[in-house]
Design a protein around this motif. Sequence first.
Motif: not given
Lengths: 497, 497
Positions: B94-97
């Motif tokens: 999942t992508p981080q901020s």
Amino acid sequence: MLEKVDLKKKISKIEYKGMVDGLRERLGELQRQARDLGIPVLVLFEGWDSAGKGTLINELILSLDPRGFNVYSIGEPDQEEAMRPYFWRFWNKTPQSGRMVILDRSWYTQMVAERVSKSASAQETEKKFYDSIAFERQLADDGTLIIKFFLHISEKEQRKRLEALEQEPAAAWRVTEADWEQHRQYNKYLPVVEEMLQQTDAESAPWTIVEAHDRRYATLKIIATVVQAIEKRLVLAEAGCPGIAVVGNPLSGLASAKIFTSSILAGADLTKTLKDVEYEKVMKLYQTRIRELEHIIYQKRVPVVIAFEGWDAAGKGGAIRRLTEHMDPRGYTVIPTSAPTDEEKAHHYLWRFWRNVPKAGHIAIFDRSWYGRVLVERVEGFCFESDWRRAYKEINEMEAQWVTFGVVLIKCWLHIDKEEQKKRFEERLANPGKQWKITGEDWRNREQWELYEAAVDEMFFRTSTSYAPWTLVEANSKEYARVKVIQSVIEAIERTI
Amino acid sequence: MLEKVDLKKKISKIEYKGMVDGLRERLGELQRQARDLGIPVLVLFEGWDSAGKGTLINELILSLDPRGFNVYSIGEPDQEEAMRPYFWRFWNKTPQSGRMVILDRSWYTQMVAERVSKSASAQETEKKFYDSIAFERQLADDGTLIIKFFLHISEKEQRKRLEALEQEPAAAWRVTEADWEQHRQYNKYLPVVEEMLQQTDAESAPWTIVEAHDRRYATLKIIATVVQAIEKRLVLAEAGCPGIAVVGNPLSGLASAKIFTSSILAGADLTKTLKDVEYEKVMKLYQTRIRELEHIIYQKRVPVVIAFEGWDAAGKGGAIRRLTEHMDPRGYTVIPTSAPTDEEKAHHYLWRFWRNVPKAGHIAIFDRSWYGRVLVERVEGFCFESDWRRAYKEINEMEAQWVTFGVVLIKCWLHIDKEEQKKRFEERLANPGKQWKITGEDWRNREQWELYEAAVDEMFFRTSTSYAPWTLVEANSKEYARVKVIQSVIEAIERTI
């Protein structure tokens, strides 16, 4: 879950008098404010026969302006209703803007009865629970405030009430064969009711369990819950931003709310202890067994997750040490959970726990866990209220996925009382080797004891699921706690392999 | 649904050149803005083998700053991954901020394959779809923007591409037996893919179908969709209120978006007509049959709901008249849907349609329906964007409950083209007896034709479910339309009784 609810709760006449008028007055004000803001309110009562639904609904409406609400009693569908889809009659009764609808029984009654009588399959019932959630979510998304009460009494209390009613000449007719039939099936109803509460406890429409043995207590809890719910809803309405919840303490709206939390903790028997000799013997046996099990789960490729939560100084570290003392270190990892790193903060809060799911055949031991969100983060205001409220469901979903995969999941809450904690803090301060363990923060957390207690109770209620129940470990005696922990782990693994 | 997608969509080289640079530049800007605001973006590509996922992902990332994204190709789980719960490897990605993650295939691939090969039961697959929705909802609730593409090509196109690849010496190795196997099973995959799209099309993570025969068209549609999605997300982020969406036209962000709507309407053959003699004959037969059926459903207690939607002047009134002309008036009701009354406005928008569900054995005919929310209310801005976006799911849930109860549900969209509408408006104006039928509002609505078209297309896509499909009625010929309507109703009822 229900069996853990403390049904002995009581309120004295004097206490009751001291509170009821203020609450009633407040409820009246709030009803007017909700009306002016056009907020529809739906209150439903489910519960055991003879739990006092009728009486308690009367107590609730005493405070209300009768022009602003309707009470509907939900029985079997009549002929007109039976000819329409199930929710038709409930849609017809949804409150319009600014009005309140109070339901004596609801869409859940029939679902539960059908499941108990086996006229609906487990799958059909699950589908109906899903339809219920959809119905409630649709209304909530549209602005309706939904309050769901489940009135809980024990089997014994139910029998007592039915017998008492039968003695009263004027009321005897109210006791039917169906009531007795339901009573005889109390224990068949119990698991279905539990499942219903679990499956349909949604963020937008949570359940409140009402301990209904004591009428005064139940009355106050119901009124206080409605007061709190409307107060909160008004804050949101005024913020003009229904998607965003308020930061802060959920109990702040009502100073007296504390006494209404369903204290599971309060029911814990902290006097439990073990003799030294016994402790040594049992611990040795168990440590041998856990090492054997470690090898078995490795061979069978069973993943195990053990989560520890508990009060500061409750003995998590000691319990973990005894648990792992004789284990093969290649088979387990202990994962201490502290404040998230920057990278962790940049992801969903569950991300770091997902990352640490053990491989099949391995054991991961979490010293504090994903429950931080609904404990420390909630109490200290480190996240929005909407975040921790959403978290119950997120956690349940995550645990369900793990368990479905085959993870053996054990969750222990190490429980001590406030006195014991104080004693342990002082001991640590007095011991130079342990002083580092105690910080100002520990003393500060201690001041929030009641808020944490409420958070723990709600956590138990909303996340003690059939597939991942909590183990409450009475830990005033360290020996007792250590043995109970290791024993719980052994039992959980043995049930699976 | 997929079979209705118009796969002939094309864009010429010149048009492409005229648009692609502007879009790329805009995407680059938006990537930077999303990074600065810390918004994580997840883009996933699903689709048929040989649909061009690799190529199109390359086209997408050409516009992006390579320091800001990761592309992951999702194959079979490796050994490490297989030893964890299913979503573990996806959580890890999942992508981080502020970062973007692009997935070549996703959690859906395996679910679909398992269902096609029957190694998972329908129930297991449904459970996995549920887990997928939960996963996406958790990320979206936490602020992740999720964009899901399904690249669609026909069976024929797939064969053509596989054969062409085999001809190329440098690429032949890329065509495996597994590819051919999947190709041979195209028609087994189709219903499972449809079900996946339907079940997992969520408000917080909707699917976008990409017609992937023409590479230029597909490239532009993908970039434009990402541009639009980020633009919208930024508006929300700036409003500081993720729960509230923006009012207004969803296409306004991108003037050129019109050409990318999956026009099902465009595929309708409006030249269909009927000879007068044939019309009279068939109509008479059908009217007799529908009267018979009306009695049968009364005896068998089958409820029937018929919903009519369509362009102004498409002939809804006439079709309803011919349908009911010989029916027993005690057996049906026609419910005209106009602007809601005050009482209706004070309830959930579905309330008035629930109220009008017919009794078992009766027929309710809705002249316009609950689809108003995603048509006129959407286009005219009578509700918030969040309201109509939520409505697709709400409508599907309602219809599912009706159908499960046993309702025969028929939904007809009466389709005419813009020219035909103009002709009919003018005829009405010229006919004193019909002038009342035409108002300034009709002309104004006409100006919004393209916006309505996009709304109708999205409505078809999101609410044409397996249990309640739309019937597209080609209505340039009134005779043809009337016959098709009555025929569809007859067929739907006959399938059930």
